[in-house]
Design a protein around this motif. Structure first.
Motif, PDB file in Angstrom:
ATOM      1  N   THR A   1       0.839  -1.197   0.000  1.00 49.39           N
ATOM      2  CA  THR A   1       0.000   0.000   0.000  1.00 49.39           C
ATOM      3  C   THR A   1       0.874   1.246   0.000  1.00 49.39           C
ATOM      4  O   THR A   1       2.077   1.181   0.240  1.00 49.39           O
ATOM      5  N   PRO A   2       0.246   2.413  -0.226  1.00 50.93           N
ATOM      6  CA  PRO A   2       0.939   3.672   0.059  1.00 50.93           C
ATOM      7  C   PRO A   2       1.185   3.781   1.564  1.00 50.93           C
ATOM      8  O   PRO A   2       0.509   3.120   2.362  1.00 50.93           O
ATOM      9  N   PRO A   3       2.119   4.621   1.987  1.00 53.87           N
ATOM     10  CA  PRO A   3       2.506   4.703   3.401  1.00 53.87           C
ATOM     11  C   PRO A   3       1.356   4.962   4.369  1.00 53.87           C
ATOM     12  O   PRO A   3       1.267   4.317   5.417  1.00 53.87           O
ATOM     13  N   GLU A   4       0.466   5.910   4.059  1.00 53.38           N
ATOM     14  CA  GLU A   4      -0.585   6.266   5.016  1.00 53.38           C
ATOM     15  C   GLU A   4      -1.565   5.129   5.257  1.00 53.38           C
ATOM     16  O   GLU A   4      -2.019   4.915   6.380  1.00 53.38           O
TER      17      GLU A   4
ATOM     18  N   LEU B   1      -0.834   1.969   4.942  1.00 50.85           N
ATOM     19  CA  LEU B   1      -0.082   0.933   5.645  1.00 50.85           C
ATOM     20  C   LEU B   1      -0.141   1.149   7.152  1.00 50.85           C
ATOM     21  O   LEU B   1      -0.340   0.199   7.921  1.00 50.85           O
TER      22      LEU B   1
ATOM     23  N   SER C   1       5.409  -0.899   2.010  1.00 54.65           N
ATOM     24  CA  SER C   1       5.025   0.424   1.518  1.00 54.65           C
ATOM     25  C   SER C   1       5.767   0.730   0.228  1.00 54.65           C
ATOM     26  O   SER C   1       6.982   0.567   0.151  1.00 54.65           O
ATOM     27  N   TRP C   2       5.021   1.181  -0.773  1.00 53.59           N
ATOM     28  CA  TRP C   2       5.616   1.573  -2.046  1.00 53.59           C
ATOM     29  C   TRP C   2       5.519   3.083  -2.206  1.00 53.59           C
ATOM     30  O   TRP C   2       4.503   3.693  -1.873  1.00 53.59           O
TER      31      TRP C   2
END
Length: 283
Positions: free
Chosen positions: A119-122, A124, A141-142
């Motif tokens: 997922t994106p960081p937020e 995750l 995280s990507w």
């Protein structure tokens, strides 16, 4: 050269048409895409709300990108069963616009033995706090520019990641010479990023589900120049006429999940074919 094949008789009797999304798996036979070495399939699942995309390779490799909207667990599992999916190695979540259900994700992890979530960081951070900590799952995280092989001979590259309104994680899948652009974001900032990257030679363009009342610039459509465009459409929402006009103007084959049902695109090294599994439209 592309091959457009809009039939279901290859896999199922031509007289069978599903009566509703939730009953597809009981109306048709199991679908065996017979994916061999150097082949892959991307299936845009015809669920009633939200979006979910199944990516399959040889040796029963499966990845799920997004998991549908609220109340679609039974539909999603029915369609995965239809495609004979018993195990999913990776779940990729590109945004949380469709009301992420942590209980639903917990159940998918358990049922399909999912080993990692990307997922994106937020997103995750929220998943790590809310999912069952006893489940053996890895969180990854990507960010922009991340490029990873997700299946044999298929890579995914992150084109944009945003946390503003109408933003998420946008992916370009590459399989040999084929480019599949899974677009999630449709903010002005995201569009300017895509234009600056000068993305070209897109074979398949998945249009953001929330882009039902707004449109992209003609410049972006011209740059992408997709051969096939996929719209996850929901009841009561229609894309703007100018978007369809732009897509038809470049001779893009346009598919609506609400109209055409589930859409599978099977790729070989040099060609691809489009296969639709239609649903019966309610009167």
């Amino acid at each position: 050269m592309k091959i457009l094949l809009m039939i279901i008789a290859i896999f199922i009797p031509s007289t069978l048409i599903a009566k509703a999304e939730t009953s597809i798996s009981s109306q048709v036979e199991k679908i065996d895409l017979n994916i061999k070495e150097h082949e892959a399939a991307v299936t845009f699942l015809g669920i009633s709300t939200g979006e979910a995309t199944l990516v399959q390779g040889p040796n029963n490799e499966s990845i799920l990108i997004n998991a549908g909207g609220k109340g679609t667990k039974a539909e999603l599992e029915g369609l995965l069963s239809l495609y004979n999916v018993k195990k999913i190695s990776t779940l990729i979540l590109t945004n949380d616009e469709q009301e992420l259900s942590y209980n639903k994700i917990n159940q998918l992890i358990t049922k399909y033995n999912i080993k990692e979530i990307i997922t994106p960081p937020e997103i995750l951070v929220r998943l790590e706090k809310n999912l069952d900590p006893s489940l053996p799952i890895s969180f990854i995280s990507w960010g922009v520019g991340t490029r990873k092989e997700i299946l044999s001979e298929m890579t995914a590259e992150v084109q944009f990641v945003g946390n503003g309104p109408n933003e998420g994680m946008d992916l370009m899948l590459n399989f040999f010479k084929h480019n599949i652009f899974l677009m999630t974001s449709f903010s002005h900032r995201a569009e300017q990023t895509f234009l600056s990257k000068n993305l070209k030679d897109v074979n398949v363009f998945k249009i953001p589900i929330n882009n039902m009342e707004e449109s992209f610039s003609d410049q972006l459509i011209q740059n992408l120049n997709p051969q096939v465009s996929i719209l996850f459409t929901e009841k009561g929402h229609q894309p703007k006429t100018d978007l369809l006009h732009d897509l038809h103007g470049i001779w893009s084959e346009v598919y609506f999940t609400k109209k055409h049902g589930t859409v599978t695109i099977k790729f070989t090294e040099s060609n691809y074919e489009v296969i639709t599994i239609p649903v019966e439209v309610e009167e």
